[in-house]
Write an enzyme that holds these catalytic residues in place. Sequence first.
Site, PDB file in Angstrom:
ATOM      1  N   GLY A  46       0.753  -1.185  -0.118  1.00 54.08           N
ATOM      2  CA  GLY A  46       0.029  -0.080  -0.050  1.00 54.08           C
ATOM      3  C   GLY A  46       0.741   1.178  -0.050  1.00 54.08           C
ATOM      4  N   ALA A  47       0.523   2.155  -1.064  1.00 58.95           N
ATOM      5  CA  ALA A  47       1.455   3.266  -1.145  1.00 58.95           C
ATOM      6  C   ALA A  47       1.890   4.148  -0.032  1.00 58.95           C
ATOM      7  CB  ALA A  47       0.937   4.342  -2.231  1.00 58.95           C
ATOM      8  N   ARG A  88      10.055  -1.276  -4.849  1.00 57.38           N
ATOM      9  CA  ARG A  88       8.956  -1.476  -5.822  1.00 57.38           C
ATOM     10  C   ARG A  88       8.794  -0.064  -6.628  1.00 57.38           C
ATOM     11  NH1 ARG A  88       3.482  -3.322  -3.065  1.00 57.38           N
ATOM     12  NH2 ARG A  88       3.209  -3.942  -5.313  1.00 57.38           N
ATOM     13  N   ASP A 234      -1.677   4.799  -6.139  1.00 56.49           N
ATOM     14  CA  ASP A 234      -0.176   4.521  -5.933  1.00 56.49           C
ATOM     15  C   ASP A 234       0.482   5.741  -6.419  1.00 56.49           C
ATOM     16  OD1 ASP A 234      -1.463   1.879  -6.068  1.00 56.49           O
ATOM     17  OD2 ASP A 234       0.506   1.477  -4.749  1.00 56.49           O
TER      18      ASP A 234
HETATM   19  O1  MRU Z   1       0.517  -3.942  -4.410  1.00 53.16           O
HETATM   20  P1  MRU Z   1      -0.153  -3.475  -3.288  1.00 53.16           P
HETATM   21  O2  MRU Z   1      -0.939  -4.071  -2.351  1.00 53.16           O
HETATM   22  O3  MRU Z   1       1.028  -2.463  -2.749  1.00 53.16           O
HETATM   23  O4  MRU Z   1      -1.044  -2.279  -4.063  1.00 53.16           O
HETATM   24  C1  MRU Z   1      -1.693  -1.288  -3.193  1.00 53.16           C
HETATM   25  C2  MRU Z   1      -2.840  -0.570  -3.875  1.00 53.16           C
HETATM   26  O5  MRU Z   1      -2.741  -0.517  -5.236  1.00 53.16           O
HETATM   27  C3  MRU Z   1      -3.524   0.370  -3.256  1.00 53.16           C
HETATM   28  O6  MRU Z   1      -4.978   0.419  -3.711  1.00 53.16           O
HETATM   29  C4  MRU Z   1      -2.735   1.749  -3.344  1.00 53.16           C
HETATM   30  O7  MRU Z   1      -1.581   1.567  -2.941  1.00 53.16           O
HETATM   31  C5  MRU Z   1      -3.378   2.633  -2.451  1.00 53.16           C
HETATM   32  S1  MRU Z   1      -3.492   2.428  -0.685  1.00 53.16           S
HETATM   33  C6  MRU Z   1      -3.967   3.573   0.289  1.00 53.16           C
END
Ligand code: MRU
Length: 344
Positions: A46-47, A88, A234
């Site tokens: 999650g970002a 990432r 993200d």
């Molecule tokens: O691959 P991830 O689980 O890190 O992807 C996360 C997402 O795409 C979320 O929707 C995004 O980071 C928003 S989190 C507040």
Amino acid sequence: MLRTIDWKDNSVIMIDQTKLPTELVYVKFTDYTAIADAIRKLVVRGAPAIGVAGAFGLALATIQSKATTKEELINDLETAKKILFETRPTAVNLGWALEKIMAVAKQGKDISDTTNIVVNTAKRMAEEDIQINMKMGKHGSKLFENNDTIMTHCNAGALATVGYGTALGVMRATKEDGKNIKVIATETRPVQQGSRLTAFELKHDGIDVSLIPDTAVGYTMAKGLVNKVIVGADRILRTGHVFNKIGTYQVATMAKRHGIPFYVAAPLSTFDLKSNPKDVIIEQRNAHEVTHIGDKKTAPDDINVINPAFDMTPPELITGIITEAGIAKPPFDESIKKLFEAKK
Ligand code: MRU
């Protein structure tokens, strides 16, 4: 409320999200390379949560460093920053947080002052993340009505941030404002952030949630079971192009077809005002995530796999972008610019 990541006694404590929903396990880190590994393996994801994990990674790097001068310490931090940054590529919050820590580190007078500044800034960043999400929730709540059924994709909740969440934070704030809501969560293949994390988190907090396979998005919308959609992001460009978990583009396209408002909730740290859509690197993940469900093989040997982690939703599919500074509406190039000008 779940707290995803915290700093305690010179170590980082995180929920191991790979163990959810069956086990709620907290893991302790004292080495920044282990934090990098945890980001790569989605122990933390999650970002905004990745951003804070990166900041705490640099805080650990100051403590781990054997430097005898401030210059040597900054060199050690540059090495740690590179390792953390390369984990990432798509979420912009990671680079934002690492740059912010490096900028304050350079202001330290000596080794001990620099260490204190870095650790305290990372801790403050974590607390501010929760405050920002709550502000975002207050703005976003105005867009939702009593008895709305809201669809969400992936996990943009407390688990994707330090706490409270972005998209799920807006849902929490809507409930706190006395409105009754129901949530439809997509399972979010291939690693099920929707079923493992969003469904777990909302159930944990007593919010009414139904889980659907990703393939039932069109069905539920066509049946009139969804009033609004809200997702996280993200990376958001100055034009309003939104990069988010793979499948978001499909959900947004379906919402447009059915006349359902599609909202994005994200802090200003998720905006990248410099890049163009073609500059953004979409992370490609391991084929195993697609060829297997857990340990069970569900595809033939040697099959070619395309497994992007994110996709891009164009601005014409988006009704509004909710931030801590207010809500941007189309045309986004103008409204996003205004949000950043107001922040100055
Ligand atoms: O691959 P991830 O689980 O890190 O992807 C996360 C997402 O795409 C979320 O929707 C995004 O980071 C928003 S989190 C507040």
